[in-house]
Scaffold this motif. Structure first.
Motif, PDB file in Angstrom:
ATOM      1  N   THR A 155      -6.607   1.007  -1.155  1.00 63.08           N
ATOM      2  CA  THR A 155      -6.226   1.800  -2.319  1.00 63.08           C
ATOM      3  C   THR A 155      -5.705   3.157  -1.866  1.00 63.08           C
ATOM      4  OG1 THR A 155      -8.488   2.675  -2.565  1.00 63.08           O
ATOM      5  CG2 THR A 155      -7.932   0.701  -3.817  1.00 63.08           C
ATOM      6  N   ALA A 156      -4.823   3.728  -2.703  1.00 65.76           N
ATOM      7  CA  ALA A 156      -4.299   5.073  -2.465  1.00 65.76           C
ATOM      8  C   ALA A 156      -3.928   5.659  -3.816  1.00 65.76           C
ATOM      9  CB  ALA A 156      -3.086   5.036  -1.546  1.00 65.76           C
ATOM     10  N   GLY A 157      -4.743   6.587  -4.300  1.00 65.20           N
ATOM     11  CA  GLY A 157      -4.470   7.154  -5.609  1.00 65.20           C
ATOM     12  C   GLY A 157      -4.635   6.105  -6.706  1.00 65.20           C
ATOM     13  N   PRO A 158      -4.259   6.438  -7.942  1.00 59.03           N
ATOM     14  CA  PRO A 158      -4.471   5.516  -9.063  1.00 59.03           C
ATOM     15  C   PRO A 158      -3.389   4.451  -9.207  1.00 59.03           C
ATOM     16  CG  PRO A 158      -3.527   7.553  -9.877  1.00 59.03           C
ATOM     17  CD  PRO A 158      -3.749   7.758  -8.386  1.00 59.03           C
ATOM     18  N   ASP A 159      -2.309   4.531  -8.429  1.00 51.78           N
ATOM     19  CA  ASP A 159      -1.155   3.671  -8.684  1.00 51.78           C
ATOM     20  C   ASP A 159      -0.829   2.714  -7.550  1.00 51.78           C
ATOM     21  OD1 ASP A 159      -0.734   4.883 -11.164  1.00 51.78           O
ATOM     22  OD2 ASP A 159       0.398   6.519 -10.262  1.00 51.78           O
ATOM     23  N   PHE A 160      -1.781   2.476  -6.644  1.00 54.82           N
ATOM     24  CA  PHE A 160      -1.504   1.584  -5.519  1.00 54.82           C
ATOM     25  C   PHE A 160      -2.733   0.747  -5.195  1.00 54.82           C
ATOM     26  CE2 PHE A 160      -1.284   0.234  -1.148  1.00 54.82           C
ATOM     27  CZ  PHE A 160       0.025  -0.188  -1.017  1.00 54.82           C
ATOM     28  N   LEU A 161      -2.518  -0.563  -5.073  1.00 51.12           N
ATOM     29  CA  LEU A 161      -3.566  -1.487  -4.641  1.00 51.12           C
ATOM     30  C   LEU A 161      -2.972  -2.445  -3.617  1.00 51.12           C
ATOM     31  CD1 LEU A 161      -5.422  -2.604  -7.906  1.00 51.12           C
ATOM     32  CD2 LEU A 161      -6.408  -1.327  -6.006  1.00 51.12           C
ATOM     33  N   GLY A 162      -3.765  -2.827  -2.635  1.00 52.43           N
ATOM     34  CA  GLY A 162      -3.295  -3.777  -1.652  1.00 52.43           C
ATOM     35  C   GLY A 162      -4.417  -4.643  -1.135  1.00 52.43           C
ATOM     36  N   LEU A 163      -4.035  -5.736  -0.480  1.00 54.15           N
ATOM     37  CA  LEU A 163      -4.980  -6.649   0.133  1.00 54.15           C
ATOM     38  C   LEU A 163      -4.544  -6.923   1.561  1.00 54.15           C
ATOM     39  CD1 LEU A 163      -7.186  -8.867   0.266  1.00 54.15           C
ATOM     40  CD2 LEU A 163      -5.519 -10.436  -0.740  1.00 54.15           C
ATOM     41  N   GLN A 164      -5.471  -6.767   2.494  1.00 53.92           N
ATOM     42  CA  GLN A 164      -5.270  -7.138   3.889  1.00 53.92           C
ATOM     43  C   GLN A 164      -6.155  -8.336   4.164  1.00 53.92           C
ATOM     44  OE1 GLN A 164      -3.471  -5.427   6.692  1.00 53.92           O
ATOM     45  NE2 GLN A 164      -3.921  -7.449   7.546  1.00 53.92           N
ATOM     46  N   THR A 165      -5.570  -9.445   4.591  1.00 52.05           N
ATOM     47  CA  THR A 165      -6.375 -10.632   4.831  1.00 52.05           C
ATOM     48  C   THR A 165      -7.299 -10.427   6.036  1.00 52.05           C
ATOM     49  OG1 THR A 165      -4.611 -11.602   6.170  1.00 52.05           O
ATOM     50  CG2 THR A 165      -4.646 -12.151   3.830  1.00 52.05           C
ATOM     51  N   PRO A 166      -8.379 -11.199   6.126  1.00 54.51           N
ATOM     52  CA  PRO A 166      -9.379 -10.951   7.169  1.00 54.51           C
ATOM     53  C   PRO A 166      -8.835 -11.170   8.570  1.00 54.51           C
ATOM     54  CG  PRO A 166     -10.243 -12.397   5.459  1.00 54.51           C
ATOM     55  CD  PRO A 166      -8.782 -12.283   5.223  1.00 54.51           C
ATOM     56  N   HIS A 167      -9.417 -10.442   9.523  1.00 52.98           N
ATOM     57  CA  HIS A 167      -9.140 -10.624  10.942  1.00 52.98           C
ATOM     58  C   HIS A 167     -10.339 -11.300  11.584  1.00 52.98           C
ATOM     59  CE1 HIS A 167      -5.469  -8.582  12.390  1.00 52.98           C
ATOM     60  NE2 HIS A 167      -5.594  -7.838  11.320  1.00 52.98           N
ATOM     61  N   GLY A 168     -10.078 -12.203  12.508  1.00 54.43           N
ATOM     62  CA  GLY A 168     -11.148 -12.645  13.383  1.00 54.43           C
ATOM     63  C   GLY A 168     -11.335 -11.598  14.472  1.00 54.43           C
ATOM     64  N   TRP A 169     -12.508 -11.527  15.040  1.00 53.53           N
ATOM     65  CA  TRP A 169     -12.754 -10.528  16.083  1.00 53.53           C
ATOM     66  C   TRP A 169     -13.615 -11.129  17.171  1.00 53.53           C
ATOM     67  CZ3 TRP A 169     -10.689  -6.305  17.750  1.00 53.53           C
ATOM     68  CH2 TRP A 169     -11.378  -5.471  18.629  1.00 53.53           C
TER      69      TRP A 169
END
Length: 269
Positions: A175-189
């Motif tokens: 998230t960044a401020g009220p006007d942005f949403l995103g999804l990052q898929t999981p990483h294996g580690w």
């Protein structure tokens, strides 16, 4: 039809664009940005194999969705550089969807990309948002590659802090401020445990609390003049404790010290 400030439309295009499938990823049918209008907002959506990003700006529009090929979106972005307030129309001509952008006598018409399939971005984001309280999300580290990080650089277009919140097996909510949403898929580690092998480094003696770096073993004074020593580095999620350098056997959570002492000032070694 609605009007929008060119700088606002340019900003949401910039925020979403890094998250499209790149042309060299053998996914040209998804090398596009999706413009999605509701009565209250114009959204720009982009999706790749690892990320989803949605940025929006307030408008008084209708309801329509139009995917735009990246080349056309790039032409639109350049056109906006010399514009101020733009009128946006979603029209159909001879069975083809078009987006028409107008300012005065200047006009740019962009075709919708019929080859781009429907992207259920609202359902994807709802899945992510609903996972915020998932028990496996608590305390889980967020692991991003350098390429991942570069895609999120425009998320805070107005200087907002960018938050990465682990959602456990679902991925990472960005998230960044009220006007942005995103999804990052999981990483294996399968790499080393973070911090392992650094026990002798001075970096492990520093930690951040309430926006201030504190150092294990260092002395601090509060506004009353009382001196305190930081005995150990707290575990993740734990509150630091301080030991009084003036009164024997006095140890208090840092929140209790600050309630009376207001602030801490590092004393010279």
């Amino acid at each position: 039809m609605f009007t929008v400030k060119a700088r606002d439309l340019a900003a949401i295009l910039d925020q979403a664009a890094p998250h499209r499938f790149q042309a060299d990823e053998d996914a040209n049918d998804l090398d596009a940005l999706i413009l999605d209008c509701t009565p209250g907002h114009l959204h720009v959506v982009a999706c790749s194999d690892r990320t989803l990003a949605v940025a929006h700006t307030p408008v008084a529009g209708g309801v329509w969705t139009a995917p735009v090929g990246y080349d056309d979106a790039t032409a639109l972005r350049g056109w906006l550089e010399s514009s101020d307030t733009v009128t946006v129309e979603h029209v159909t001509s001879r069975g083809h969807e078009l987006l028409r952008f107008t300012e005065g006598v200047a006009q740019l018409t962009v075709p919708a990309a019929p080859h781009v399939g429907r992207l259920p971005w609202r359902a994807l984001l709802r899945l992510v948002i609903d996972a915020r309280e998932h028990p496996l999300a608590q305390g889980r580290p967020v692991q991003l590659s350098a390429d991942d990080l570069s895609r999120w650089l425009n998320a805070g277009s107005n200087g907002e802090a960018i938050e990465f919140r682990s959602l456990g097996p679902v991925g990472t909510l960005v998230t960044a401020g009220p006007d942005f949403l995103g999804l990052q898929t999981p990483h294996g580690w399968d790499g080393p445990v973070p911090g392992e092998g650094w026990s002798s480094s001075p970096r492990t003696r520093l930690f951040l609390f309430a926006g201030q770096f504190l150092e294990v073993g260092a002395r601090y004074a509060d506004w009353t003049g009382t001196e305190w020593v930081v005995p150990t580095r707290p575990r993740s999620g734990e509150e630091p404790w301080l030991i009084s350098a003036d009164y024997a056997a006095v140890a208090l959570p840092i929140s209790h010290v600050l309630a009376v002492g207001k602030f801490l000032v590092r004393l010279p070694d």
